[in-house]
Motif scaffolding. Structure first.
Motif, short mmCIF file in Angstrom:
data_model
loop_
_atom_site.label_atom_id
_atom_site.label_comp_id
_atom_site.label_asym_id
_atom_site.label_seq_id
_atom_site.Cartn_x
_atom_site.Cartn_y
_atom_site.Cartn_z
N TYR A 3 0.83 -1.21 0.00
CA TYR A 3 0.00 0.00 0.00
C TYR A 3 0.87 1.26 0.00
O TYR A 3 0.54 2.26 -0.65
N THR A 117 -15.29 -8.48 -5.50
CA THR A 117 -16.08 -8.37 -4.27
C THR A 117 -16.89 -7.09 -4.25
O THR A 117 -16.65 -6.17 -5.03
N ASN A 119 -16.79 -4.93 -1.88
CA ASN A 119 -15.87 -3.87 -1.47
C ASN A 119 -15.11 -3.29 -2.65
O ASN A 119 -14.86 -2.07 -2.71
N ASN A 120 -14.70 -4.16 -3.59
CA ASN A 120 -14.01 -3.68 -4.79
C ASN A 120 -14.88 -2.69 -5.55
O ASN A 120 -14.43 -1.60 -5.93
N ILE A 245 -0.66 -7.38 -4.38
CA ILE A 245 -2.07 -7.39 -3.97
C ILE A 245 -3.03 -7.55 -5.13
O ILE A 245 -4.24 -7.65 -4.93
N THR A 248 -6.85 -5.79 -9.32
CA THR A 248 -8.22 -5.45 -8.93
C THR A 248 -8.23 -4.55 -7.70
O THR A 248 -8.95 -3.55 -7.65
N ARG A 249 -7.42 -4.88 -6.70
CA ARG A 249 -7.36 -4.09 -5.47
C ARG A 249 -6.38 -2.92 -5.60
O ARG A 249 -6.59 -1.87 -5.00
N CYS A 291 -11.48 -0.78 -1.36
CA CYS A 291 -11.04 -1.58 -2.50
C CYS A 291 -9.79 -2.38 -2.17
O CYS A 291 -9.55 -3.43 -2.75
N SER A 292 -9.00 -1.91 -1.22
CA SER A 292 -7.75 -2.56 -0.87
C SER A 292 -7.94 -3.70 0.12
O SER A 292 -7.04 -4.52 0.31
N LYS A 293 -9.11 -3.74 0.77
CA LYS A 293 -9.34 -4.77 1.78
C LYS A 293 -9.37 -6.16 1.12
O LYS A 293 -9.90 -6.35 0.05
N LYS A 294 -8.80 -7.11 1.83
CA LYS A 294 -8.85 -8.49 1.35
C LYS A 294 -10.24 -9.06 1.54
O LYS A 294 -10.95 -8.72 2.50
#
Length: 298
Positions: A3, A117, A119-120, A245, A248-249, A291-294
């Motif tokens: 990040y 996802t 979140n994405n 990562i 996508t993220r 968007c960065s969350k797994k």
């Protein structure tokens, strides 16, 4: 760490807007682009020549992937953007560029069958709203900001699509090839490919090379910034972060570019901080976080 380096890469590219804005006042964009990649290629080949030789077999086996990425990252992305800016506004071009995370989501879903996802999707939409709001300077009802689509808009859309393909297909890069070696080879390939493009452009448009525009300390210092930060470190950081990562993220970090460019303009170009800068950041930052969350594992 991914990040952090993605953020730094986006900030370096944000600085490219400020420095590039200064340089193109006296330099042709195509010549500037060729000089940028030629010097980057020569510099990195000089610094990492031993590593390039050591990885010669790996580079040879992956040459088509490296060439593919160089065409999209070093050639098509800047070239189509420069052509587009001759016919459309930087406002429109920036809006198309800010859509690349959405394009990456589609490419990864359609070609690589990635799992997208919620979140994405929410993260990309939130940060996209923030970027568009920033570009429009808070004037969301000002329909005059959007022009009728012309050939320049199509070229600018092609630039955004080129960057999206670069980020999506970066996963095909041989991870055992170091970032510096990869950028050294791809920069050199990009510079070589741009030579005939530049020659054709100069001949077709009757562009003459005027040395006095390029041989001065301010231009050289600006060009060295482009070489060291947006061309070298940003690409190394970005490639490493995306590989860690995923596109996508990671691609949502593209939205930091106009935000950081605005902040740097405030610091170095005496641009006044406005309320829309703050509001846009309130959308961009949480969008990047989401968007960065797994994705949770069931």
């Amino acid at each position: 760490m991914a990040y952090l380096i993605l953020t730094l890469a986006a900030i370096f590219w944000g600085g490219n807007y400020v420095v590039g804005h200064f340089l193109v006042k006296n330099a042709d964009p195509i010549i500037l682009s060729e000089a940028r990649w030629a010097i980057t290629g020569i510099l990195l080949m000089s610094l990492y020549w031993h590593q390039v030789k050591t990885n010669k077999t790996k580079i040879k086996n992956a040459i088509f992937v490296i060439l593919f990425l160089a065409i999209f990252g070093q050639v098509l992305f800047p070239l189509t953007l420069y052509i587009g800016l001759q016919y459309t506004s930087s406002l429109n071009a920036a809006i198309y560029m800010s859509a690349t995370p959405c394009m990456v989501l589609l490419i990864n879903k359609l070609i690589f069958k990635d799992n997208i996802t919620r979140n994405n999707v929410i993260g990309v939409l939130l940060s996209l709203i923030g970027v568009v709001y920033l570009i429009l300077e808070g004037k969301v009802t000002n329909i005059e900001a959007f022009h009728v689509m012309n050939v320049g808009d199509l070229w600018a859309m092609g630039s955004a699509l080129s960057w999206a393909f670069y980020c999506s297909f970066l996963r095909l890069k041989d991870k055992s090839i170091s970032g510096n070696v990869f950028v050294a080879v791809s920069s050199s390939l990009g510079a070589i490919i741009l030579i005939p493009v530049m020659m054709f452009y100069m001949a077709f448009n009757n562009v003459e090379f005027d040395a006095q525009h390029y041989v001065n300390m301010s231009f050289i210092m600006g060009l060295m910034y482009l070489v060291i930060f947006p061309s070298w470190l940003a690409y190394v950081f970005w490639n490493k972060g995306i590989q860690e990562i995923g596109a996508t993220r990671g691609e949502v970090y593209t939205h930091i570019i106009p935000l950081s460019g605005g902040i740097l303009a405030i610091l170095f170009q005496n641009v006044q901080l406005e309320w829309f800068h703050v509001i846009s950041a309130m959308f961009i930052v949480p969008g990047i976080y989401l968007c960065s969350k797994k994705a949770r594992k069931n």
